[in-house]
Design an enzyme around this catalytic site. Structure first.
Site, PDB file in Angstrom:
ATOM      1  N   PRO A 299      41.246  48.364 -26.099  1.00 29.96           N
ATOM      2  CG  PRO A 299      42.063  46.188 -26.243  1.00 29.96           C
ATOM      3  CD  PRO A 299      42.455  47.619 -26.467  1.00 29.96           C
ATOM      4  CB  CYS A 300      36.765  47.986 -22.585  1.00 34.20           C
ATOM      5  SG  CYS A 300      35.350  47.454 -23.579  1.00 34.20           S
ATOM      6  CD  GLN A 301      38.329  43.202 -25.885  1.00 31.01           C
ATOM      7  OE1 GLN A 301      38.960  44.182 -25.530  1.00 31.01           O
ATOM      8  NE2 GLN A 301      38.174  42.877 -27.157  1.00 31.01           N
TER       9      GLN A 301
ATOM     10  CG  MET B 190      34.039  52.554 -21.692  1.00 35.77           C
ATOM     11  SD  MET B 190      34.715  51.298 -20.577  1.00 35.77           S
ATOM     12  CE  MET B 190      36.095  50.729 -21.538  1.00 35.77           C
TER      13      MET B 190
ATOM     14  CG  PHE C 220      37.655  47.828 -17.647  1.00 38.22           C
ATOM     15  CD1 PHE C 220      37.751  48.362 -16.379  1.00 38.22           C
ATOM     16  CD2 PHE C 220      38.197  48.518 -18.704  1.00 38.22           C
ATOM     17  CE1 PHE C 220      38.365  49.582 -16.176  1.00 38.22           C
ATOM     18  CE2 PHE C 220      38.813  49.742 -18.516  1.00 38.22           C
ATOM     19  CZ  PHE C 220      38.899  50.277 -17.239  1.00 38.22           C
TER      20      PHE C 220
END
Length: 380
Positions: free
Chosen positions: A87-89, A130, A91
């Site tokens: 996941p990119c939470q 993203m 970042f």
């Protein structure tokens, strides 16, 4: 065709494996997945149940302890491919060539693994957003970090549409694929389908019981023979129907659903009906002649194209291209989350097959002694 993969000498490590969508596609293409790692206990139970020759461990990949556990389980095995869907939470950016910020700990796990095992290739899956996060700087940062580790990195110039690869779903995902620099650059596989040949909802799920007058059972039977080539492919190793149970709706909910036309949503409801749920995906009925919308981790926003109910776990799994012998474990909420979070195995299969072909081609071109990689035809 069968689900037993053909021989391959390529070992795969699956990080953030979930229930195993990425692994399923790689296994179908003939790879040897040696370990799955995740922190979701229910998803891991599903992963282990369906990949009984593959180990899976629960570990927090933001910690160094996780890598000690990985080492214990892998032992002396080589890791040839690393696949991951982090996941990119949260970042954070610290510079154009480095993602070594503690807030990026989940992505850093992939970097650490690639740095440690030096695989021939890696694949990272993520949501389309993203690519534009922080005006594209996150995408640039990821590319630069892996280039500095000695990899050529290919990023899908546009999110791949699952329907283009035979999945009956308009799901979009982006991928980063890295090859060791002496092995060339990854080339995105050509689509296998066009809008005229997309697999539709009807072609995907029309053979399953309607459940109009009953809720169904966890272990059931097929009432009819496969009605399409896609259904034949999904049922190839299955003689029992799993995870096909209906949700019990109130009469009011069924009444509202009945007023949503095929392919329509809340905007098509009469004034005053369905007022409690007004957002983009609310009260959306699938269309029988089109792929589904993106399967999410819930289950109350989308409806069967014909029947006045939400799709079952099995119907959503079909729309995600999980074969029918893939059984989901846990509560219904957990199962829905597992299906919705997964990468469609058939999309993954096409990427995995392309990686195999390019590895063999690159090794021959570089006058290396190529291993005898063989692509499975389980999904063809």
């Amino acid at each position: 065709m069968n689900n037993k993969t053909l021989a391959s000498n390529l070992n795969v490590l699956d990080l953030f494996c979930g229930c195993g969508g990425l692994s399923q596609g790689f296994i179908q293409a003939g790879y040897n997945v040696i370990l799955g790692v995740d922190f979701d206990e229910a998803a891991l139970q599903t992963f282990k149940y369906n990949h009984n020759e593959t180990q899976a461990i629960k570990a927090d990949l933001s910690t160094d302890e996780a890598f000690l556990d990985i080492e214990k389980n892998i032992g002396s095995k080589n890791v040839d491919i690393i696949i991951a869907g982090p996941p990119c939470q949260g970042f954070s950016l610290t510079g154009s060539r480095d993602i070594n910020d503690s807030r990026n700990s989940l992505y850093l796990a992939v970097v650490k693994a690639v740095k440690r095992y030096r695989p021939k290739a890696f694949l990272i899956e993520n949501v389309p957003g993203m690519a534009t996060l922080y005006n594209g700087k996150v995408k640039e940062q990821i590319i630069n970090t892996f280039q500095d580790l000695g990899y050529n990195v290919t990023v899908t110039d546009r999110p791949l549409l699952a329907a283009d690869y035979g999945v009956p779903q308009m799901r979009k995902r982006m991928f980063f694929v890295g090859f060791q620099k002496d092995l060339g650059n990854f080339e995105i596989p050509n689509p296998t389908n066009t809008p005229e040949t997309y697999v539709t909802c009807e072609q995907a799920i029309s053979d399953l019981p309607s459940l109009e007058d009953e809720l169904g059972k966890e272990n059931d039977y097929y009432p009819v023979d496969p009605q399409s080539d896609y259904q034949k492919m999904m049922r190839i190793n299955a003689d029992t129907l799993y995870n096909h149970t209906a949700t019990k709706h109130t009469e009011y909910v069924k009444s509202v659903i009945s007023q949503v036309p095929e392919g329509g949503n809340y905007k098509d409801l009469p004034p005053g009906v369905g007022e409690s749920r007004k957002f983009n995906e609310a009260w959306t009925r699938y269309h029988s002649k089109r792929p589904s919308r993106t399967i999410d981790t819930g289950h109350r926003n989308h409806f069967h194209y014909k029947y006045n109910r939400v799709p079952t776990i099995r119907e959503n799994a079909r729309l995600q291209s999980f074969p029918d012998d893939f059984v989901f474990l846990g509560t219904k909420t957990q199962q829905n989350r597992q299906v919705g979070n997964a990468v469609p195995p058939l999309l993954t299969y096409n990427l995995a097959k392309q990686i195999l072909n390019q590895l063999q081609s690159s090794e021959k071109k570089n006058n290396l002694a190529p291993q005898e990689y063989q692509v499975s035809t389980s999904f063809e």
